[in-house]
Design an enzyme around this catalytic site. Structure first.
Site, mmCIF file in Angstrom:
data_model
loop_
_atom_site.group_PDB
_atom_site.id
_atom_site.type_symbol
_atom_site.label_atom_id
_atom_site.label_comp_id
_atom_site.label_asym_id
_atom_site.label_seq_id
_atom_site.Cartn_x
_atom_site.Cartn_y
_atom_site.Cartn_z
ATOM 1 N N THR A 29 0.932 -1.413 -0.141
ATOM 2 C CA THR A 29 0.397 -0.190 -0.399
ATOM 3 C C THR A 29 0.888 1.058 0.429
ATOM 4 O OG1 THR A 29 -1.794 0.782 0.874
ATOM 5 C CG2 THR A 29 -0.005 0.427 2.655
ATOM 6 N N ASN A 30 0.382 1.797 0.248
ATOM 7 C CA ASN A 30 0.873 3.441 0.193
ATOM 8 C C ASN A 30 0.189 5.001 1.820
ATOM 9 O OD1 ASN A 30 -1.455 5.743 -0.551
ATOM 10 N ND2 ASN A 30 -0.663 4.059 -2.177
#
Ligand code: C5P
Length: 216
Positions: A29-30
């Site tokens: 993810t980020n």
């Protein structure tokens, strides 16, 4: 009395990160918090729009009066957006969509090996949701976001052209990710229009006013 420049308009917004599974317990993810996209959703609802917010995993509550569709992966976000986009008048892509997903998600938790050899992960590119909506014949007015770490103006102008969209909003990734304030710069066919550094909700209200002014 608040002005309602988006009364009767349907606005579709993406927000937050996407989460791409590696195995049953791990994801890629980020650092997107979703704050900017949620602020745009709130500002659009305040402006009288019928708002659908397609959101990746965030810790934020849905703004009042906003229909939220929860998704995890980029593919799920793509499917949810494409289901709604033909009816939308405006599409604002704020989500930080993962550019890649893992090619083959492991059905079982990946284990460490005795050799100490780390697993090799193969990636495939995710669909570009904004570009796909921008290509829809008779589709919504499309607004993109770009978080850049350097050469903001050059990258932003190129991105606006490449995606085929009338309006691109740029900010500095270092300043924007997770922050409460932001400095937005709008890029359209006439060039660049910087906004003041301000809380994301105030910036979102200015952006929504700018979008309303540009609608046919
Ligand atoms: O060039 P880049 O993909 O970083 O452009 C960012 C813009 O494109 C954002 O508006 C983002 O929401 C959108 N985007 C998308 N789908 C992707 C990647 C980016 O909608 N797979």
């Amino acid at each position: 009395l608040q002005p309602k420049p988006l009364r009767g308009r349907r606005v579709l917004i993406t927000a937050g990160p996407t989460s791409e599974p590696i195995d049953p317990v791990r994801v890629l993810t980020n650092l997107s918090s979703g704050k900017m996209g949620y602020a745009v959703a709130r500002a659009a609802a305040e402006a009288g729009a019928d708002v659908t917010l397609v959101s990746g995993p965030t810790a934020l509550p849905a703004p009042r009066g906003v229909r939220r569709v929860d998704v995890a992966t980029a593919q799920q976000m793509y499917d949810a957006v494409m289901a709604d986009a033909p009816r939308a008048d405006v599409f604002v892509a704020v989500a930080a969509v993962a550019d890649w997903r893992i090619k083959t998600v492991s059905a079982e938790k990946i284990k460490k090996t005795a050799s100490g050899m780390p697993p090799a992960l193969d990636f495939v590119e995710n669909p570009d949701i904004l570009a796909a909506v921008a290509r829809l014949p008779g589709g919504p007015y499309c607004v993109g976001f770009a978080a850049e770490t350097e050469q903001l103006e050059r990258h932003a102008m190129a991105k606006r052209e490449r995606k085929g969209i009338p309006l691109l909003v740029a900010n500095r990734a270092q300043d924007a990710l997770g922050a409460d304030d932001t400095t937005l710069i709008l890029f359209d066919a006439d060039g660049m229009h910087p906004l003041a550094r301000q809380p994301k909700l105030a910036a979102a209200r200015e952006l929504v006013a700018q979008i309303a002014r540009r609608l046919p």
